[in-house]
Structure formats: C-alpha cells, structure tokens
Design a protein around this motif. Structure first.
Motif, short mmCIF file in Angstrom:
data_model
loop_
_atom_site.label_atom_id
_atom_site.label_comp_id
_atom_site.label_asym_id
_atom_site.label_seq_id
_atom_site.Cartn_x
_atom_site.Cartn_y
_atom_site.Cartn_z
N UNK A 1 42.24 108.83 -73.27
CA UNK A 1 41.08 109.70 -73.49
C UNK A 1 41.16 110.89 -72.53
N UNK A 2 40.62 112.05 -72.95
CA UNK A 2 40.64 113.21 -72.05
C UNK A 2 39.84 112.93 -70.78
N UNK A 3 40.35 113.42 -69.64
CA UNK A 3 39.61 113.28 -68.38
C UNK A 3 38.31 114.08 -68.49
N UNK A 4 37.20 113.49 -68.07
CA UNK A 4 35.92 114.19 -68.12
C UNK A 4 35.68 114.94 -66.81
N UNK A 5 36.14 114.36 -65.73
CA UNK A 5 35.92 114.95 -64.41
C UNK A 5 37.12 115.80 -64.00
N UNK A 6 36.90 116.71 -63.08
CA UNK A 6 38.01 117.43 -62.46
C UNK A 6 38.72 116.45 -61.52
N UNK A 7 40.04 116.44 -61.59
CA UNK A 7 40.82 115.51 -60.77
C UNK A 7 41.51 116.27 -59.65
N UNK A 8 41.41 115.76 -58.45
CA UNK A 8 42.03 116.39 -57.28
C UNK A 8 43.21 115.55 -56.80
N UNK A 9 44.27 116.20 -56.40
CA UNK A 9 45.36 115.50 -55.72
C UNK A 9 45.08 115.64 -54.23
N UNK B 1 42.49 120.27 -68.83
CA UNK B 1 42.93 120.12 -70.23
C UNK B 1 44.24 119.34 -70.32
N UNK B 2 45.00 119.26 -69.23
CA UNK B 2 46.29 118.57 -69.30
C UNK B 2 46.17 117.10 -68.88
N UNK B 3 44.96 116.68 -68.48
CA UNK B 3 44.82 115.34 -67.89
C UNK B 3 44.20 114.36 -68.88
N UNK B 4 44.88 113.24 -69.08
CA UNK B 4 44.41 112.18 -69.97
C UNK B 4 44.39 110.87 -69.19
N UNK B 5 43.40 110.05 -69.47
CA UNK B 5 43.30 108.75 -68.79
C UNK B 5 43.91 107.68 -69.70
#
Ligand code: CTP
Ligand code: MG
Length: 232
Positions: free
Chosen positions: A137-145, A158-162
């Motif tokens: 599923x598409x990530x809903x939150x902004x993901x930080x490294x 837009x490039x992040x999927x769970x």
C-alpha cells in the motif's frame, strides 16, 4: 498450474507482549491464525496450505486450530526456524515433490487475517506474469531516513510503498532465491527482497490498509474494529 499457500506462523510475538503467542489471541472468539487460514481454505484458487509453526507448538496448532476449524486444505505443519526467512525456507523445502516448478506460492503472514479473496486472486495473476508480486500500500506518512538521531534523507513519498503479504511467486523462482540467500547467509526482511537482490523484477499489487499485520497491542484494537466493520 496449482496455487499453494505458505503461512509462516513460527514467530514469538515478542512485540505483542501477550502471555500466549499472538497468533492464538482471539478475535471474536476465533484465533487470529484460524481466521487467516480460513481465507485460504475458502479460496477456490488455493489447492493446499503449508503452515510453519514452532516445533513445540505443532500438536497444539494441529488440534486447536487445524482440526478445530476443519482446515482440510492444510497439507503439512512444518517446524519453523529462528528467523522468518528460515521458517519460509523450511516451508518451501517441505513443498518439494508437491508443488511443481510453475505452481504459484502465496507466502502470507499468519497474523494478517484480513486478507481478501480479491487480493489473493490479483497476487496470483501477477505472479504468473512476472518473476514475483508483492502486495503493498502507498505510504501515508512522510518517511525519514535517520542515522544517530539526525535525518539524513526524505525520500519522495510517491516512491514509497509499505510491503504487506501475500508475496506471490512461481515455486522454482522463490525456492531458488531462498536457497541462494541461505547459502550466502544473506538475511532479508521479506521474501521479495531475495529476488530484488538478484536483479529480478517484482511487481507491486495494490493491497488494502485493512490487510494489516497484527504486531503490537494497539493492532488488536484496530483488528476488532476491522472485524466489526466486516460483520456489519
Ligand atoms: N515468523 C516465522 N518465523 C520466525 C519469525 C516470524 O514464521 N522465526 C512469522 C510470524 O509468526 C508472523 C510473520 O512471520 O506470522 C511476521 O512476523 P512478525 O510480525 O515479526 O511476528 P513475530 O516474529 O511473531 O513477532 P515479534 O517480531 O514481535 O516477535
Ligand atoms: Mg518478528
């Protein structure tokens, strides 16, 4: 071409912190693992189920889950390993002689009881046409490294999927990828990764936010709510 389910359920459920293994916690009176297996039992696509369980829980699982809920498609209860990847490999090895090279294997966590027939059928179709397919599923939150408490990157959302499960593959493809990882002592966090590292394409199948993995106590609260919604 047959379709088999491989259900890893040999973890310890440490993050749940319950007195029993989380897969036996009850949702409206029925153990989570039984609910998960029932989806595959009912699916007209699925020809057989292999469940992977900690060695010492096998008799309990056979009596209290497989027999109790009439899960007649369960072909084998296989002892698990220390890591999920080892448990899946044990299951794949147990399928030898039963699953043909081109048969599809749906690898699905025992603690995702809200998977639907629609997802099973789309994952199976994608696995027939690609090296592998991963429900996500598409990530809903902004993901930080983050490294040492400091943000080092913010990948475009837009490039992040769970990743969810099932992850679906032809038997020969996933068996080979697991055997190679095992020989090279590479440990991945999911099955798809073992193909990705060989440069083989894995296609995304759009999943459902309800197909959540029951991991921590608050997931039980969500699971009760999802179940109520389904029963309405
Ligand atoms: N799993 C497995 N063998 C392992 C570890 C995990 O078959 N050695 C299974 C779990 O039983 C679960 C799925 O893989 O169905 C996803 O793993 P996770 O949610 O991490 O479950 P646990 O490992 O049981 O939980 P925890 O990590 O909190 O201990
Ligand atoms: Mg785990």
């Amino acid at each position: 071409m047959a379709v088999f389910a491989l259900i890893p359920a040999a973890g310890m459920g440490k993050r749940m912190g319950a007195s029993i293994n989380k897969q036996y916690l009850l949702l409206d009176g029925v153990p989570i693992l039984a609910r998960t297996l029932e989806v595959f039992q009912r699916s007209p696509l699925v020809g057989g189920i292999f469940v992977v369980i900690p060695q010492d829980e096998i008799p309990f699982c056979r009596e209290q889950v497989v027999e109790q809920y009439g899960l007649s498609k369960v072909r084998s209860i296989v002892p698990g390993g220390a890591e999920r990847q080892q448990s899946v490999l044990n299951g794949l090895r147990a399928m030898e002689g039963v699953a043909a090279d081109d048969d599809v294997v749906l690898i699905h966590d025992g603690v995702r009881p809200f998977v639907s027939e629609d997802i099973l059928s789309r994952a199976t179709a994608a696995a027939r046409e690609n090296d592998g397919a991963l429900v996500a599923v598409p990530a809903k939150d902004t993901v930080k490294v983050v490294e040492n408490g400091v943000i080092t990157a913010t990948p475009p959302r837009e490039t992040l999927w769970l990743a969810q499960t099932p992850q679906a593959f032809r038997y020969c493809v996933i068996r080979a990828a697991h055997e190679i990882a095992d020989a090279e002592r590479f440990l991945g966090t999911d099955d798809s990764m073992l193909l990705e590292r060989l440069g083989r394409p894995v296609r995304i199948v759009v999943g459902d936010y309800r197909n959540a993995k029951i991991t921590t106590p608050e997931d039980m609260v969500l699971a009760e709510a999802f179940l109520k919604e389904k029963q309405q």
